[in-house]
Enzyme design. Structure first.
Site, PDB file in Angstrom:
ATOM      1  N   ASP A   1     -25.469  -0.011  -2.222  1.00  0.00           N
ATOM      2  CA  ASP A   1     -26.825   0.541  -2.260  1.00  0.00           C
ATOM      3  C   ASP A   1     -26.828   2.019  -1.860  1.00  0.00           C
ATOM      4  OD1 ASP A   1     -27.894  -1.880  -3.063  1.00  0.00           O
ATOM      5  OD2 ASP A   1     -28.679  -2.420  -1.088  1.00  0.00           O
TER       6      ASP A   1
ATOM      7  N   HIS B   1      -8.372   2.034  -5.793  1.00  0.00           N
ATOM      8  CA  HIS B   1      -7.600   1.117  -4.951  1.00  0.00           C
ATOM      9  C   HIS B   1      -6.124   1.431  -5.133  1.00  0.00           C
ATOM     10  CE1 HIS B   1     -11.129  -1.228  -4.091  1.00  0.00           C
ATOM     11  NE2 HIS B   1     -11.433  -1.147  -5.376  1.00  0.00           N
ATOM     12  N   LEU B   2      -5.405   1.422  -4.030  1.00  0.00           N
ATOM     13  CA  LEU B   2      -3.961   1.655  -4.100  1.00  0.00           C
ATOM     14  C   LEU B   2      -3.282   0.511  -4.840  1.00  0.00           C
ATOM     15  CD1 LEU B   2      -3.915   2.714  -0.432  1.00  0.00           C
ATOM     16  CD2 LEU B   2      -2.875   4.140  -2.197  1.00  0.00           C
ATOM     17  N   SER B   3      -3.653  -0.704  -4.473  1.00  0.00           N
ATOM     18  CA  SER B   3      -3.041  -1.883  -5.091  1.00  0.00           C
ATOM     19  C   SER B   3      -3.838  -2.294  -6.323  1.00  0.00           C
ATOM     20  CB  SER B   3      -3.021  -3.035  -4.078  1.00  0.00           C
ATOM     21  OG  SER B   3      -4.342  -3.420  -3.733  1.00  0.00           O
TER      22      SER B   3
ATOM     23  N   TYR C   1       0.798  -1.231   0.000  1.00  0.00           N
ATOM     24  CA  TYR C   1       0.000   0.000   0.000  1.00  0.00           C
ATOM     25  C   TYR C   1       0.833   1.285   0.000  1.00  0.00           C
ATOM     26  CZ  TYR C   1      -3.729  -3.312   0.973  1.00  0.00           C
ATOM     27  OH  TYR C   1      -4.614  -4.364   0.887  1.00  0.00           O
TER      28      TYR C   1
ATOM     29  N   ARG D   1     -10.309 -10.703  -4.021  1.00  0.00           N
ATOM     30  CA  ARG D   1     -10.256  -9.242  -4.236  1.00  0.00           C
ATOM     31  C   ARG D   1     -10.682  -8.858  -5.649  1.00  0.00           C
ATOM     32  NH1 ARG D   1      -7.589  -7.389   0.388  1.00  0.00           N
ATOM     33  NH2 ARG D   1      -6.148  -8.948   1.157  1.00  0.00           N
TER      34      ARG D   1
ATOM     35  N   HIS E   1     -15.369  -5.823  -1.456  1.00  0.00           N
ATOM     36  CA  HIS E   1     -15.607  -7.210  -1.841  1.00  0.00           C
ATOM     37  C   HIS E   1     -16.752  -7.863  -1.069  1.00  0.00           C
ATOM     38  CE1 HIS E   1     -11.655  -6.233  -3.355  1.00  0.00           C
ATOM     39  NE2 HIS E   1     -11.178  -6.136  -2.130  1.00  0.00           N
TER      40      HIS E   1
END
Ligand code: DQA
Length: 145
Positions: free
Chosen positions: A86, A99-101, A22, A110, A79
């Site tokens: 909603d 997402h960082l990764s 991260y 994931r 996930h």
């Protein structure tokens, strides 16, 4: 123009949490960078982090009619959380998921996101810079008539 930035669970630990995945930047660093970008773009930011699903949902709901878009890293709730998705849909606001990764290069669990199908776009794997790109895209979209 006001943009809500939402950081999900465990992102308060950025800098200390698995830095090989991260990165070394803290959440405060990322928010500071986003604020500088927002200033350059003439937008205002509300940045919010929580480890609690209900708190994230409450904050997202409160953006209804108040914000022009939502930039969100839902963390692990990406996930798992139908309820978070909603809430995002209920706002009727454009959503960019960050997402960082690169979640697609990691564990199979994931690789499914409840948020991606309702987002205008997804940025994954570009580290902290991904947030900046996401904010630029959201502001451009929200400014469009
Ligand atoms: C993450 C990826 C998620 O799978 C994970 O649960 C996170 C961070 C990312 O930014 O890469 O908490 O959203």
């Amino acid at each position: 123009m006001r943009i809500l930035v939402v950081h999900g669970p465990n992102l308060n630990l950025l800098g200390k949490r698995e830095p090989e995945i991260y990165g070394h930047q803290t959440l405060a660093d990322i928010d500071a960078d986003l604020r500088a970008t927002a200033k350059r773009l003439g937008a205002e930011l509300d940045c919010f982090q929580s480890n609690h699903e209900g708190e994230l949902i409450d904050r997202i709901q409160s953006a209804m009619g108040q914000a022009a878009g939502i930039l969100i890293n839902p963390g692990g709730f990406t996930h798992t959380s139908v309820a978070l998705r909603d809430a995002l849909v209920a706002t009727r606001l454009p959503v960019v998921e960050v997402h960082l990764s690169n979640v697609y290069a990691r564990e199979p669990f994931r690789q499914h996101s409840y948020v991606s199908p309702i987002a205008i776009g997804v940025i994954s794997g570009l580290g902290a810079e991904g947030y900046r790109f996401g904010l630029e895209a959201l502001v451009a979209r929200a400014a469009r008539p």
